[in-house]
Design an enzyme around this catalytic site. Sequence first.
Site, PDB file in Angstrom:
ATOM      1  N   GLU A  97       4.210 -12.183  17.218  1.00  0.00           N
ATOM      2  CA  GLU A  97       4.708 -12.147  18.586  1.00  0.00           C
ATOM      3  C   GLU A  97       4.464 -13.461  19.326  1.00  0.00           C
ATOM      4  O   GLU A  97       4.806 -13.577  20.505  1.00  0.00           O
ATOM      5  CB  GLU A  97       4.100 -10.967  19.341  1.00  0.00           C
ATOM      6  N   LYS A 156       0.816  -1.220   0.000  1.00  0.00           N
ATOM      7  CA  LYS A 156       0.000   0.000   0.000  1.00  0.00           C
ATOM      8  C   LYS A 156       0.849   1.270   0.000  1.00  0.00           C
ATOM      9  O   LYS A 156       0.297   2.384   0.018  1.00  0.00           O
ATOM     10  CB  LYS A 156      -0.946   0.011   1.197  1.00  0.00           C
TER      11      LYS A 156
END
Length: 427
Positions: free
Chosen positions: A311, A143
């Site tokens: 994570e 993007k």
Amino acid sequence: MSNLSTKVCFFILGMSVVICVTMSTIYLKSSTSEAPVTMATMQNTTKCRAFPDYCTPFLPPATEGKQWHQRDCLSEDYIAEGVLNCSLITKDFHFITEPLSQEEREFPLAFIMTIHKELETFMRLLRAIYAPQNIYCIHVDAKSQESYKASVRHLVSCFPNVFLSSVSEVVTYGGFSRLKADINCMKDLVSLRVPWRRVINLCGQDFPVKSNLELVRQLRSKAWRATNMTPGVRQPNYMRYRTEKQYQEVMGGHTVPKGEGFIKAPPPHDLNIYFGTAYYALTPAFVRFVLENSVAKDLLEWSRDTYSPDEHYWVTLNHLVGVPGSNLQGKWEGEIRAIKWIDQQGSVHDGCKGQYIRGICVYGLGDLQWIIDRNHMFANKFDSHLFPEAINCMELWHRHKVLQQAQVPVRPEWRIATEKHTISARR
């Protein structure tokens, strides 16, 4: 992958990597009438930075009768407006063009860099970690503005060991797309068959604290020579919301819960989920396990609708028995990132001298000594628009250390700051 095989020309002989350099000319702004710009002409423009006096405390005292001097012309304006010649860019922008030690030559590193903005910051990060024996996969957010992507593409084409990821994701904060960007680069790195020894991931707002030599020595040390570095612990209760509910990406924006009733099934293979950082240093064997093993693939698919899966993904796999380089007893060891979290103010650090954004300090000049004293592998976050003085001084300090450790003759063009006689001394 055909574009990668034509882009990167590596010939491997024993433990050495011979790079076939492409001497092509690139244009960051289309123009056929302008002559190539060299350092001599660049130094006559206002885009070249003089030595910032506020960085003096981060360098050793200059020799008597001399003062620190800098004419660094790497700037976002210049990159966007100038005409860059590939045969000159490494010299003009102070890239280090040969291994600085035999240790580094024999232990090439791979880097995954995920970026989406701030062209100048990316270039300064790249030149800080660049070494010709290493290899670099650049993932540009799909993007990002077209002009930004074009500039990165042209710049990358000047380096035979730097390439763009073959698949680009629309990266969403906290989303699966961020994890997928790393996976995409890993597939490219494995397919190139370059003998890299560890892969390290970076974002565009990281900056190195350790030199390449220090990274190599840390990763070759007894503690890490056969072990992946994925700091983290068994998932604490207060983090379980990330993997017990289903989330969805708001394309290119943020990640949100799907709503009441969208509950996650238990993890596949009865896995225990861990929680840690998104950053790592991984062995090639572990990367192949991630890409090929059914357990890793099943966890990846299960993680698709979790929150911030990068994570938990790496650290969970690294705590499995039988996984190459696993660290079953590992916790937060590794010192992979120096980060000032807002909730650690008063315990780990004395506060952010720049500005907190999303609970993380964007470093100001007053944070640098803390970073240097911590001596982690990298520090996060820097922003060249918000606090340019912080990255200015960090870069000067880091390059000086790198060249002090060099075990080969230092070329003048590798220096960003040099000592020059003062006017009074010349008289």
